[in-house]
Design an enzyme around this catalytic site. Structure first.
Site, PDB file in Angstrom:
ATOM      1  N   GLN A 148       0.595  -1.268   0.046  1.00  0.00           N
ATOM      2  CA  GLN A 148       0.062   0.021  -0.098  1.00  0.00           C
ATOM      3  C   GLN A 148       0.787   1.079   0.073  1.00  0.00           C
ATOM      4  O   GLN A 148       0.340   2.389  -0.241  1.00  0.00           O
ATOM      5  CB  GLN A 148      -0.880  -0.070   1.181  1.00  0.00           C
ATOM      6  CG  GLN A 148      -1.895  -1.062   1.055  1.00  0.00           C
ATOM      7  CD  GLN A 148      -2.741  -1.197   2.463  1.00  0.00           C
ATOM      8  OE1 GLN A 148      -2.615  -2.020   3.352  1.00  0.00           O
ATOM      9  NE2 GLN A 148      -3.990  -0.382   2.372  1.00  0.00           N
TER      10      GLN A 148
ATOM     11  N   ARG B 237       4.667   1.279  12.482  1.00  0.00           N
ATOM     12  CA  ARG B 237       4.533  -0.084  12.115  1.00  0.00           C
ATOM     13  C   ARG B 237       4.301  -0.317  10.250  1.00  0.00           C
ATOM     14  O   ARG B 237       3.504   0.711   9.774  1.00  0.00           O
ATOM     15  CB  ARG B 237       3.042  -0.805  12.670  1.00  0.00           C
ATOM     16  CG  ARG B 237       2.598  -2.157  12.119  1.00  0.00           C
ATOM     17  CD  ARG B 237       1.144  -2.358  12.610  1.00  0.00           C
ATOM     18  NE  ARG B 237       0.853  -3.742  12.427  1.00  0.00           N
ATOM     19  CZ  ARG B 237      -0.301  -3.960  11.684  1.00  0.00           C
ATOM     20  NH1 ARG B 237      -1.034  -3.045  11.302  1.00  0.00           N
ATOM     21  NH2 ARG B 237      -0.459  -5.292  11.331  1.00  0.00           N
TER      22      ARG B 237
ATOM     23  N   HIS C  72       0.645  -9.171   5.296  1.00  0.00           N
ATOM     24  CA  HIS C  72      -0.302  -8.112   5.222  1.00  0.00           C
ATOM     25  C   HIS C  72      -1.035  -8.168   3.862  1.00  0.00           C
ATOM     26  O   HIS C  72      -0.883  -7.261   3.030  1.00  0.00           O
ATOM     27  CB  HIS C  72      -0.017  -6.752   5.335  1.00  0.00           C
ATOM     28  CG  HIS C  72      -0.889  -5.611   5.822  1.00  0.00           C
ATOM     29  ND1 HIS C  72      -0.696  -4.807   6.873  1.00  0.00           N
ATOM     30  CD2 HIS C  72      -1.936  -5.375   5.246  1.00  0.00           C
ATOM     31  CE1 HIS C  72      -1.741  -4.334   7.101  1.00  0.00           C
ATOM     32  NE2 HIS C  72      -2.469  -4.347   6.026  1.00  0.00           N
TER      33      HIS C  72
ATOM     34  N   ASN D 290      -1.451 -10.059   9.457  1.00  0.00           N
ATOM     35  CA  ASN D 290      -2.443  -8.866   9.846  1.00  0.00           C
ATOM     36  C   ASN D 290      -3.911  -9.426   9.650  1.00  0.00           C
ATOM     37  O   ASN D 290      -4.049 -10.033   8.209  1.00  0.00           O
ATOM     38  CB  ASN D 290      -2.204  -7.639   8.795  1.00  0.00           C
ATOM     39  CG  ASN D 290      -2.801  -6.562   9.026  1.00  0.00           C
ATOM     40  OD1 ASN D 290      -2.779  -5.785  10.084  1.00  0.00           O
ATOM     41  ND2 ASN D 290      -3.903  -6.394   8.084  1.00  0.00           N
ATOM     42  N   GLU D 291      -4.725  -9.156  10.548  1.00  0.00           N
ATOM     43  CA  GLU D 291      -6.228  -9.436  10.070  1.00  0.00           C
ATOM     44  C   GLU D 291      -6.519 -10.608   9.486  1.00  0.00           C
ATOM     45  O   GLU D 291      -7.249 -10.918   8.696  1.00  0.00           O
ATOM     46  CB  GLU D 291      -6.718  -8.324   9.203  1.00  0.00           C
ATOM     47  CG  GLU D 291      -6.706  -7.264   9.960  1.00  0.00           C
ATOM     48  CD  GLU D 291      -7.477  -5.987   9.242  1.00  0.00           C
ATOM     49  OE1 GLU D 291      -7.841  -6.232   8.048  1.00  0.00           O
ATOM     50  OE2 GLU D 291      -7.525  -4.946   9.625  1.00  0.00           O
TER      51      GLU D 291
ATOM     52  N   ASN E  13      -6.788  -4.079  15.244  1.00  0.00           N
ATOM     53  CA  ASN E  13      -7.290  -3.219  14.382  1.00  0.00           C
ATOM     54  C   ASN E  13      -8.706  -2.590  14.876  1.00  0.00           C
ATOM     55  O   ASN E  13      -9.487  -3.653  15.040  1.00  0.00           O
ATOM     56  CB  ASN E  13      -7.221  -3.152  12.983  1.00  0.00           C
ATOM     57  CG  ASN E  13      -5.736  -3.787  12.517  1.00  0.00           C
ATOM     58  OD1 ASN E  13      -4.635  -3.379  13.216  1.00  0.00           O
ATOM     59  ND2 ASN E  13      -5.560  -4.155  11.467  1.00  0.00           N
TER      60      ASN E  13
ATOM     61  N   TYR F 120     -12.091   0.128  13.769  1.00  0.00           N
ATOM     62  CA  TYR F 120     -12.600   1.278  13.207  1.00  0.00           C
ATOM     63  C   TYR F 120     -14.086   1.620  13.395  1.00  0.00           C
ATOM     64  O   TYR F 120     -14.475   2.637  13.740  1.00  0.00           O
ATOM     65  CB  TYR F 120     -12.508   1.153  11.595  1.00  0.00           C
ATOM     66  CG  TYR F 120     -10.863   1.013  11.331  1.00  0.00           C
ATOM     67  CD1 TYR F 120     -10.246   2.036  10.802  1.00  0.00           C
ATOM     68  CD2 TYR F 120     -10.344  -0.129  10.921  1.00  0.00           C
ATOM     69  CE1 TYR F 120      -8.917   2.008  10.212  1.00  0.00           C
ATOM     70  CE2 TYR F 120      -9.086  -0.283  10.709  1.00  0.00           C
ATOM     71  CZ  TYR F 120      -8.298   0.763  10.408  1.00  0.00           C
ATOM     72  OH  TYR F 120      -7.087   0.770   9.812  1.00  0.00           O
TER      73      TYR F 120
ATOM     74  N   GLU G 198      -4.001  -0.555  14.488  1.00  0.00           N
ATOM     75  CA  GLU G 198      -4.776   0.489  13.489  1.00  0.00           C
ATOM     76  C   GLU G 198      -5.969   0.963  13.903  1.00  0.00           C
ATOM     77  O   GLU G 198      -6.774   0.160  14.567  1.00  0.00           O
ATOM     78  CB  GLU G 198      -5.057  -0.281  12.051  1.00  0.00           C
ATOM     79  CG  GLU G 198      -4.017  -0.902  11.512  1.00  0.00           C
ATOM     80  CD  GLU G 198      -4.304  -1.563  10.058  1.00  0.00           C
ATOM     81  OE1 GLU G 198      -5.496  -1.479   9.723  1.00  0.00           O
ATOM     82  OE2 GLU G 198      -3.658  -2.467   9.443  1.00  0.00           O
TER      83      GLU G 198
ATOM     84  N   TRP H  81      -3.698   4.399  11.708  1.00  0.00           N
ATOM     85  CA  TRP H  81      -3.933   4.215  10.165  1.00  0.00           C
ATOM     86  C   TRP H  81      -4.603   5.396   9.458  1.00  0.00           C
ATOM     87  O   TRP H  81      -5.690   5.753   9.797  1.00  0.00           O
ATOM     88  CB  TRP H  81      -4.898   2.776  10.052  1.00  0.00           C
ATOM     89  CG  TRP H  81      -4.604   2.612   8.518  1.00  0.00           C
ATOM     90  CD1 TRP H  81      -5.470   2.949   7.576  1.00  0.00           C
ATOM     91  CD2 TRP H  81      -3.847   1.741   7.779  1.00  0.00           C
ATOM     92  NE1 TRP H  81      -5.253   2.335   6.240  1.00  0.00           N
ATOM     93  CE2 TRP H  81      -4.071   1.798   6.657  1.00  0.00           C
ATOM     94  CE3 TRP H  81      -2.506   0.693   8.432  1.00  0.00           C
ATOM     95  CZ2 TRP H  81      -3.229   0.728   5.709  1.00  0.00           C
ATOM     96  CZ3 TRP H  81      -1.876   0.127   7.573  1.00  0.00           C
ATOM     97  CH2 TRP H  81      -2.315   0.058   6.185  1.00  0.00           C
TER      98      TRP H  81
ATOM     99  N   PHE I 222      -7.411   7.474   4.645  1.00  0.00           N
ATOM    100  CA  PHE I 222      -7.077   7.365   6.023  1.00  0.00           C
ATOM    101  C   PHE I 222      -5.864   8.409   6.580  1.00  0.00           C
ATOM    102  O   PHE I 222      -5.495   8.377   7.550  1.00  0.00           O
ATOM    103  CB  PHE I 222      -7.000   6.071   6.542  1.00  0.00           C
ATOM    104  CG  PHE I 222      -8.008   5.238   6.668  1.00  0.00           C
ATOM    105  CD1 PHE I 222      -8.906   4.926   7.578  1.00  0.00           C
ATOM    106  CD2 PHE I 222      -8.522   4.512   5.332  1.00  0.00           C
ATOM    107  CE1 PHE I 222     -10.080   4.338   7.480  1.00  0.00           C
ATOM    108  CE2 PHE I 222      -9.751   3.703   5.313  1.00  0.00           C
ATOM    109  CZ  PHE I 222     -10.393   3.613   6.484  1.00  0.00           C
TER     110      PHE I 222
END
Length: 499
Positions: A41, A94, A138, A183-184, A325, A327, A387, A430, A446
């Site tokens: 990203q 991170r 990720h 990640n996730e 994480n 949101y 995040e 994030w 973001f």
């Protein structure tokens, strides 16, 4: 009478400010504040210096109308970005390592240029007293392994991930003290193998899901199982071979949600518990207790892989910390057993439906409730909020007031949790920059910094949120409601122009 109204308004603001302000000094001295990105990203340079495609590349070629290719070009601009972090006042960053940049075929020879880049980035961070927090996967498994044996659907990936992790520990572990394996994975497998809206875009064919291959009823469970075994293999390796001499810690990351029953009926309340088992317990129960949640074993049946006793012992206790994480909050609705949930096999299996938009019922208190839930259900694991941030449309406007309010409220919630005894050790926004987003490409944002994609140099410009965060990190106590006026009136430029 007007002066009385003005006086009342001023008193109201002062009272609110007295209860709504806080500073960095209110947090423990060793509490970490940082920002986050991920390799695909932010790095760009997707076909330079020996890097080969990942499943994220294949996804980005067709998703959201554009390819990630140049992204923020941190691969070439890492020194500039680290300088921005240092001026902002971050003490941690991170980021993730691109497996296919470091080991282009997913296995075999290491790429010297990839090794050089990550060494340079890590050294640059440390020279500015910024701790590197590294994630190994990720959403970007090497495409070569996806093509060779199906990636996370094959047990072969356990061996290859362990070898990749070994290279990272060996080459970077003298300076990296915080390792996150995945990640996730909880959402990666739902999005990648059930609904097909994330890489590698596998799912059962349906009018809703747009996949050319896959099996939503089995593959999410297989992929999650192999991810857990891969994580455990890497964690075991680190503990046996590296931890005593490198003095680091290793953990895993999940996406968490504030889950609220749609109604107060017993059915929706029970459904919310099943949703928690699916969305968080799927990964955390094996790691803490050695097996999947009973609700999943009952509802999924033989399609849910089983751990051998050896595997269970390897997975159980395989983290030194948990990264989360967070949101948004969501509402949960019960559905009749075997009633198909639109576009999802995993939610159908546990007979729940997530309703409302991702912006629904979002309050800072939701983060604190998630922290409390994790500590009550899974023990007192050290937690890092990896995040947290506010989604907005991507815009060249730098006045992201909504993001300032979001960050102010959520950091305040973290402070409240610490005062109540929570075991949170760090907080990462994030994201550092406006990166290529997994669920929106370049259409959403973001970032604390706006990246001008129309500028050949990809100029970074600090948003209002970057100024607010920097002021906070430098120990200033500022009510966010006053910052816009400070900026517009330029009455206190020293508070605004820190970066």
């Amino acid at each position: 009478m007007l002066w009385k109204a003005l006086l009342a308004a001023l008193i109201s603001l002062l009272v609110a400010s007295a209860t709504d302000t806080y500073s960095r000094d209110d947090f423990p001295p060793d509490f970490l504040f940082g920002a986050a990105t991920s390799a695909f990203q932010v790095e760009g340079a997707e076909d330079e210096d020996g890097r080969t495609p990942s499943i994220f590349d294949a996804f980005a070629q067709t998703a959201y109308g554009g390819y990630g290719n140049k992204s923020c070009d941190q691969y070439h601009k890492y020194e500039e970005d680290v300088s921005l972090m240092a001026k902002m006042g971050l003490n941690a960053y991170r980021f993730s390592i691109s497996w296919s940049r470091l080991i282009p075929n997913g296995k075999g020879p290491v790429n010297p240029k990839g090794m050089e880049y990550y060494n340079n980035l890590i050294n640059e961070l440390i020279s500015h007293d910024i701790q590197p927090h590294v994630t190994l996967h990720h959403s970007d498994l090497p495409q070569a392994l996806e093509d060779e044996y199906g990636g996370w659907l094959s047990r072969k990936v356990v061996r290859d991930f362990k070898t990749y992790a070994d290279v990272c520990f060996r080459e970077f572990g003298d300076r990296v003290k915080y390792w996150t394996t995945m990640n996730e994975p909880n959402i990666f497998v739902i999005g990648g193998y059930d609904d097909g809206f994330l890489p590698p875009q596998r799912c059962s064919p349906s009018p809703i899901n747009n996949c050319s291959k896959g099996n939503s009823s089995t593959e999410p469970y297989i992929a999650a199982h192999n991810i857990l075994l891969s994580h455990a293999a890497a964690a075991s390796l680190y503990r046996k071979k590296y931890q005593d001499r490198q003095h680091g810690i290793i953990g895993i990351n999940i996406l968490t949600f504030g889950l609220l029953p749609l109604t107060n009926t017993t059915e929706d309340v029970d459904a919310t518990e099943r949703a928690k088992d699916l969305l968080m317990g799927w990964i955390l129960n094996p790691i803490v207790f050695g097996d999947y949640p009973d609700t999943m074993k009952k509802n999924v049946g033989s399609r849910l892989p089983s751990f051998t006793k050896t595997e269970s012992n390897l997975v159980k206790g395989s983290v030194d910390f948990l990264g989360i994480n967070y949101y948004y909050n969501y509402y949960v609705k019960n559905i009749p057993q075997n009633h198909q949930v639109k576009g999802s096999s995993t939610f159908t299996d546990v007979a729940v439906e997530i309703v409302g938009t991702m912006f629904n019922a979002t309050t800072p208190g939701g983060l604190l409730k998630v922290v409390d839930l994790l500590e009550q259900s899974y023990g007192n694991l050290p937690l890092y909020i990896h995040e947290n941030g506010q989604l907005t449309p991507r815009s060249s406007s730098l006045d992201d007031w909504a993001r300032v309010k979001y960050l102010h409220g959520h950091i305040k919630a973290v402070l409240g949790g610490l005062r109540n005894g929570s075991n949170v050790n760090g907080y990462f926004v994030w994201s550092l920059l406006d990166v290529y987003e997994l669920l929106g490409g370049y259409e959403i944002s973001f970032g604390l910094y706006y990246v001008d994609l129309n500028d050949q140099t990809l100029r970074r410009q600090p948003k209002l949120s970057a100024h607010w965060y920097s002021n906070f990190l430098h120990g200033r106590t500022i009510d966010p409601r006053l910052i816009i006026e400070l900026k517009r009136n330029a009455s206190m430029p020293s508070l605004y122009n820190v970066i």
